[in-house]
Write a protein that holds these residues in place. Structure first.
Motif, PDB file in Angstrom:
ATOM      1  N   ARG A  69      40.100  32.515  36.484  1.00  0.00           N
ATOM      2  CA  ARG A  69      39.445  33.616  35.788  1.00  0.00           C
ATOM      3  C   ARG A  69      38.913  34.645  36.762  1.00  0.00           C
ATOM      4  NH1 ARG A  69      33.992  33.516  32.160  1.00  0.00           N
ATOM      5  NH2 ARG A  69      33.131  33.275  34.233  1.00  0.00           N
ATOM      6  N   ARG A  70      38.323  34.185  37.882  1.00  0.00           N
ATOM      7  CA  ARG A  70      37.822  35.111  38.886  1.00  0.00           C
ATOM      8  C   ARG A  70      38.950  35.938  39.489  1.00  0.00           C
ATOM      9  NH1 ARG A  70      32.675  34.425  40.827  1.00  0.00           N
ATOM     10  NH2 ARG A  70      33.091  36.436  41.811  1.00  0.00           N
ATOM     11  N   ARG A  71      40.113  35.291  39.693  1.00  0.00           N
ATOM     12  CA  ARG A  71      41.272  36.033  40.206  1.00  0.00           C
ATOM     13  C   ARG A  71      41.717  37.102  39.221  1.00  0.00           C
ATOM     14  NH1 ARG A  71      44.824  30.935  42.563  1.00  0.00           N
ATOM     15  NH2 ARG A  71      43.607  30.615  44.487  1.00  0.00           N
ATOM     16  N   ARG A  72      41.713  36.754  37.927  1.00  0.00           N
ATOM     17  CA  ARG A  72      42.097  37.743  36.913  1.00  0.00           C
ATOM     18  C   ARG A  72      41.097  38.886  36.879  1.00  0.00           C
ATOM     19  NH1 ARG A  72      43.284  33.183  33.656  1.00  0.00           N
ATOM     20  NH2 ARG A  72      41.297  33.468  32.548  1.00  0.00           N
ATOM     21  N   GLU A  73      39.795  38.552  37.006  1.00  0.00           N
ATOM     22  CA  GLU A  73      38.754  39.589  37.000  1.00  0.00           C
ATOM     23  C   GLU A  73      38.963  40.545  38.183  1.00  0.00           C
ATOM     24  OE1 GLU A  73      34.980  37.683  37.071  1.00  0.00           O
ATOM     25  OE2 GLU A  73      35.252  36.728  35.111  1.00  0.00           O
TER      26      GLU A  73
END
Length: 209
Positions: free
Chosen positions: A196-200
């Motif tokens: 999720r952090r990578r997508r953010e």
């Protein structure tokens, strides 16, 4: 997190409500989320509710109220202080992410307030940026409340059902198997969080362009 659960679990019910509510409020009002995301406190509160330390219903009400009021305070700070709030030391260290948040609010308007509730950095920043941009408060409040209700109820129940599931497995299969299951769940959550952090970050990069 386990230490925090133990510490909160040793407190009386009203104090647990107060601590969780305060962390959610401060994250939105004065950017405390940079240190301890309110999301973490809410999930832990849900776990404690599954153990009977507090009522899950009252906890949801406290979390939602703290989220909505905290966002309103953050909005007021942004509205009164204006762009100067962006020059504070915590925000200067995150200049690129602040620009991404500003771009999101320019492109999406009030919808950005709702979406920002589910992204840690944006959750702390979006109310102040809405105030800086002079978004009409009634419009801000509507989307703020919708996001606060969805986020507050969702993450409280996530902790509640996670805690309930652990207790059920422990009763049926024993402590060792329960610990193994919990470890698998933790690893899955870590993988989900990293992705999720990578997508953010990817979304922030797209927004900056």
């Amino acid at each position: 997190m386990h230490t925090l659960v133990q510490w909160l679990g040793g407190l009386s019910g009203p104090v647990v409500y107060a601590v969780v509510g305060a962390l959610v409020f401060l994250e939105d009002a004065i950017f405390v989320g940079f240190v301890l995301p309110g999301e973490t406190a809410v999930v832990i509160g849900g776990v404690l509710a599954s153990q009977g330390a507090v009522s899950v219903g009252w906890l949801i009400l406290v979390v939602v109220a703290a989220a909505v009021v905290g966002d309103s305070v953050g909005y007021e700070i942004g509205s009164r202080v204006g762009p100067r709030v962006l020059a504070t030391r915590p925000l200067r260290r995150h200049a690129h992410r602040v620009r991404s948040a500003q771009d999101l609010i320019r492109r999406r308007g009030p919808v950005a307030v709702f979406l920002g509730r589910f992204i840690a950095f944006f959750r702390a920043m979006m109310p102040a940026l809405a105030g800086v941009s002079h978004m009409p408060y009634p419009r801000f409040l509507l989307f703020n409340a919708l996001g606060g209700i969805t986020w507050g109820a969702g993450f409280t129940l996530l902790g509640y059902f996670a805690g309930t599931a652990y207790a059920r497995v422990e009763r049926v299969a024993g402590r060792v198997i329960a610990v193994v299951v919990a470890a698998v769940v933790v690893v899955a959550l870590v993988v989900w969080h990293v992705r999720r952090r990578r997508r953010e970050r990817a979304q922030e990069g797209d927004g900056a362009r």
